[in-house]
Design an enzyme around this catalytic site. Structure first.
Site, PDB file in Angstrom:
ATOM      1  CB  THR A   1      -7.491  -6.150   9.454  1.00 54.30           C
ATOM      2  OG1 THR A   1      -7.942  -7.287   8.705  1.00 54.30           O
ATOM      3  CG2 THR A   1      -7.837  -4.879   8.697  1.00 54.30           C
TER       4      THR A   1
ATOM      5  CE1 TYR B   1      -9.306  -2.853   0.329  1.00 56.79           C
ATOM      6  CE2 TYR B   1      -8.443  -0.782  -0.508  1.00 56.79           C
ATOM      7  CZ  TYR B   1      -8.261  -1.978   0.171  1.00 56.79           C
ATOM      8  OH  TYR B   1      -7.024  -2.289   0.699  1.00 56.79           O
TER       9      TYR B   1
ATOM     10  NE  ARG C   1      -6.623 -12.227   4.334  1.00 55.22           N
ATOM     11  CZ  ARG C   1      -7.280 -11.067   4.412  1.00 55.22           C
ATOM     12  NH1 ARG C   1      -7.062 -10.106   3.491  1.00 55.22           N
ATOM     13  NH2 ARG C   1      -8.136 -10.829   5.372  1.00 55.22           N
TER      14      ARG C   1
ATOM     15  CG  ASN D   1      -3.715  -2.500   6.845  1.00 57.69           C
ATOM     16  OD1 ASN D   1      -3.566  -2.077   5.697  1.00 57.69           O
ATOM     17  ND2 ASN D   1      -4.784  -3.166   7.225  1.00 57.69           N
TER      18      ASN D   1
ATOM     19  CE  LYS E   1      -3.956  -2.222   2.280  1.00 56.21           C
ATOM     20  NZ  LYS E   1      -4.924  -2.136   3.401  1.00 56.21           N
TER      21      LYS E   1
ATOM     22  CG  HIS F   1      -5.169  -5.848  -0.798  1.00 59.92           C
ATOM     23  ND1 HIS F   1      -6.380  -6.009  -0.186  1.00 59.92           N
ATOM     24  CD2 HIS F   1      -5.217  -6.603  -1.925  1.00 59.92           C
ATOM     25  CE1 HIS F   1      -7.139  -6.815  -0.930  1.00 59.92           C
ATOM     26  NE2 HIS F   1      -6.453  -7.175  -1.995  1.00 59.92           N
TER      27      HIS F   1
ATOM     28  CD  GLU G   1      -8.725  -8.511  -4.261  1.00 63.41           C
ATOM     29  OE1 GLU G   1      -7.612  -8.998  -3.980  1.00 63.41           O
ATOM     30  OE2 GLU G   1      -9.594  -8.251  -3.404  1.00 63.41           O
TER      31      GLU G   1
ATOM     32  CG  PHE H   1     -13.442   1.725   7.116  1.00 60.42           C
ATOM     33  CD1 PHE H   1     -12.917   1.115   5.980  1.00 60.42           C
ATOM     34  CD2 PHE H   1     -14.143   0.939   8.027  1.00 60.42           C
ATOM     35  CE1 PHE H   1     -13.089  -0.248   5.751  1.00 60.42           C
ATOM     36  CE2 PHE H   1     -14.322  -0.426   7.803  1.00 60.42           C
ATOM     37  CZ  PHE H   1     -13.789  -1.022   6.660  1.00 60.42           C
TER      38      PHE H   1
HETATM   39  P1  RTP Z   1      -7.126  -5.642   2.817  1.00 59.67           P
HETATM   40  O1  RTP Z   1      -8.432  -5.886   2.111  1.00 59.67           O
HETATM   41  O2  RTP Z   1      -6.601  -4.249   2.610  1.00 59.67           O
HETATM   42  O3  RTP Z   1      -6.115  -6.707   2.468  1.00 59.67           O
HETATM   43  O4  RTP Z   1      -7.329  -5.788   4.386  1.00 59.67           O
HETATM   44  P2  RTP Z   1      -8.145  -6.896   5.164  1.00 59.67           P
HETATM   45  O5  RTP Z   1      -8.728  -7.889   4.211  1.00 59.67           O
HETATM   46  O6  RTP Z   1      -7.267  -7.416   6.248  1.00 59.67           O
HETATM   47  O7  RTP Z   1      -9.280  -6.037   5.827  1.00 59.67           O
HETATM   48  P3  RTP Z   1     -10.699  -5.577   5.223  1.00 59.67           P
HETATM   49  O8  RTP Z   1     -11.741  -5.922   6.222  1.00 59.67           O
HETATM   50  O9  RTP Z   1     -10.862  -6.076   3.832  1.00 59.67           O
HETATM   51  O10 RTP Z   1     -10.552  -3.990   5.214  1.00 59.67           O
HETATM   52  C1  RTP Z   1      -9.934  -3.324   4.149  1.00 59.67           C
HETATM   53  C2  RTP Z   1      -9.052  -2.240   4.683  1.00 59.67           C
HETATM   54  O11 RTP Z   1      -9.865  -1.207   5.229  1.00 59.67           O
HETATM   55  C3  RTP Z   1      -9.163  -0.566   6.269  1.00 59.67           C
HETATM   56  N1  RTP Z   1      -9.987  -0.565   7.456  1.00 59.67           N
HETATM   57  N2  RTP Z   1     -10.138   0.498   8.196  1.00 59.67           N
HETATM   58  N3  RTP Z   1     -10.999   2.312  10.182  1.00 59.67           N
HETATM   59  C4  RTP Z   1     -11.331   1.045  10.288  1.00 59.67           C
HETATM   60  O12 RTP Z   1     -11.952   0.591  11.195  1.00 59.67           O
HETATM   61  C5  RTP Z   1     -10.930   0.153   9.218  1.00 59.67           C
HETATM   62  N4  RTP Z   1     -11.267  -1.127   9.103  1.00 59.67           N
HETATM   63  C6  RTP Z   1     -10.658  -1.581   7.983  1.00 59.67           C
HETATM   64  C7  RTP Z   1      -7.891  -1.331   6.520  1.00 59.67           C
HETATM   65  O13 RTP Z   1      -6.802  -0.621   5.931  1.00 59.67           O
HETATM   66  C8  RTP Z   1      -8.125  -2.644   5.816  1.00 59.67           C
HETATM   67  O14 RTP Z   1      -6.918  -3.206   5.381  1.00 59.67           O
HETATM   68 MG    MG Z   2      -9.850  -7.309   2.517  1.00 58.34          MG
END
Ligand code: RTP
Ligand code: MG
Length: 148
Positions: free
Chosen positions: A91, A49, A85, A112, A9, A115, A126, A57
């Site tokens: 996350t 996304y 993962r 973080n 990222k 991705h 994707e 968010f």
């Molecule tokens: P990613 O898609 O980026 O690989 O991350 P992930 O699967 O671990 O998490 P996901 O639930 O898909 O969330 C996507 C990204 O959104 C941001 N986020 N911000 N402010 C908040 O509470 C919040 N929650 C999620 C994070 O950057 C997350 O990676």
């Molecule tokens: Mg995700």
């Protein structure tokens, strides 16, 4: 062989972590099938996304992911989606175990570092969103049959 989409990222690029992150997947034994430094358009960010568009968010997420270049990659190997993962960690960086990418380098949930696709369906979606067929390379590392 299974493929996944991973992306350093904007925070990871700014912090010079591209080499550290790609090195972890190389050393693990996975095979790089494609990679590029690129900027994400607003449209691509919203599509990528899309599953989060109702979340509070979402606006911040799109703003952040379009804020600077990302390093987009496709990696290949047995169970690479789940393994990547695991290597990324939780996350929220404060929940991510030491030794994982987010555990070692992440600061806050919105920045973080990396991705990774979370399922076969998202990996396929994707990869085709970020790469043309011609940008992926199919090759063998045939000196050792068990090295992908
Ligand atoms: P990613 O898609 O980026 O690989 O991350 P992930 O699967 O671990 O998490 P996901 O639930 O898909 O969330 C996507 C990204 O959104 C941001 N986020 N911000 N402010 C908040 O509470 C919040 N929650 C999620 C994070 O950057 C997350 O990676
Ligand atoms: Mg995700």
């Amino acid at each position: 062989m299974e493929k996944t989409f991973l992306m350093v990222k904007p925070d990871g690029v700014q912090r010079n972590l591209i080499g550290e992150i790609t090195g972890r997947f190389e050393r693990k034994g996975f095979k790089l099938a494609g990679a590029k430094l690129m900027s994400i358009s607003e449209e691509l960010a919203q599509e990528h996304y899309g599953e989060h568009k109702e979340k509070p968010f979402f606006g911040e997420l799109v703003e952040f992911i379009t804020s600077g270049p990302v390093f987009a990659m496709v990696w290949e190997g047995e169970d690479v989606i789940a393994a990547a993962r695991q290597m990324m960690g939780a996350t929220k960086p404060s929940d991510a175990a030491p030794g994982t990418i987010r555990g070692d380098f992440g600061m806050i949930v919105g920045k973080n570092v990396i991705h990774g696709s979370d399922s076969k369906e998202s990996a396929e979606r994707e990869i085709s969103l970020f790469f043309n067929e011609g940008e992926l390379v199919d090759y063998q590392k045939d000196s050792l049959a068990w090295v992908y």
